[in-house]
Write a protein that holds these residues in place. Structure first.
Motif, PDB file in Angstrom:
ATOM      1  N   SER A  33       0.851  -1.189   0.000  1.00  0.00           N
ATOM      2  CA  SER A  33       0.000   0.000   0.000  1.00  0.00           C
ATOM      3  C   SER A  33       0.881   1.231   0.000  1.00  0.00           C
ATOM      4  O   SER A  33       2.055   1.184   0.365  1.00  0.00           O
ATOM      5  N   GLY A  35       0.441   5.593   0.960  1.00  0.00           N
ATOM      6  CA  GLY A  35      -0.491   6.493   1.618  1.00  0.00           C
ATOM      7  C   GLY A  35       0.122   7.823   1.970  1.00  0.00           C
ATOM      8  O   GLY A  35       1.306   8.075   1.708  1.00  0.00           O
ATOM      9  N   LYS A  50      -4.957   6.203   2.218  1.00  0.00           N
ATOM     10  CA  LYS A  50      -4.073   5.189   1.673  1.00  0.00           C
ATOM     11  C   LYS A  50      -4.761   4.463   0.529  1.00  0.00           C
ATOM     12  O   LYS A  50      -5.982   4.491   0.396  1.00  0.00           O
ATOM     13  N   THR A  57      -9.145   2.281  -1.599  1.00  0.00           N
ATOM     14  CA  THR A  57      -8.753   3.507  -0.912  1.00  0.00           C
ATOM     15  C   THR A  57      -9.463   3.610   0.436  1.00  0.00           C
ATOM     16  O   THR A  57     -10.569   3.090   0.615  1.00  0.00           O
ATOM     17  N   TYR A  59      -9.783   6.544   3.963  1.00  0.00           N
ATOM     18  CA  TYR A  59      -9.504   7.894   4.418  1.00  0.00           C
ATOM     19  C   TYR A  59      -9.813   8.040   5.903  1.00  0.00           C
ATOM     20  O   TYR A  59     -10.711   7.372   6.438  1.00  0.00           O
TER      21      TYR A  59
END
Length: 115
Positions: A33, A35, A50, A57, A59
């Protein structure tokens, strides 16, 4: 060697938008990942957004609807589009990449939201 370089920070007025960029030295799909984190003075570093290798995704609650994370594998870039910026968004923003148990960080870019 993994290197992450952020750019795009600056001073903006409340309500305005800003685009942060993170350039990776390696193929971004090698990471589990990637971010964005941020750290305000006197506060702990916190996750902003990320994106997983599969494209999922996520948040932080306070950023949902205002921030968007995206990526471009061809150019090895990850972006954070920030809109409706607030003074409380003022912080150093860091790009992060995770692979297995390793974390990689950029040097950070300052975002200041002030009138």
């Amino acid at each position: 060697q993994v290197q992450l370089v952020e750019s795009g920070g600056g001073l903006v007025q409340p309500g305005m938008a800003l685009l942060l960029s993170c350039a990776s030295s390696v193929n971004i799909f090698e990471f589990n990942s990637m971010g964005w984190y941020r750290q305000a003075p006197g506060k702990q570093r916190e996750l902003v957004a990320k994106i997983t290798v599969g494209g999922t995704t996520s948040y932080a609650d306070s950023m949902k609807g205002r921030f968007t994370i995206s990526r471009d594998g061809t150019t090895k870039m990850v972006y954070l589009q920030m809109t409706e910026l607030k003074p409380e968004d003022t912080a150093v923003y860091y790009c992060n990449a995770k692979i297995e148990r390793d974390d990689y960080w950029g040097q950070g870019t300052q975002v200041t939201v002030s009138s």
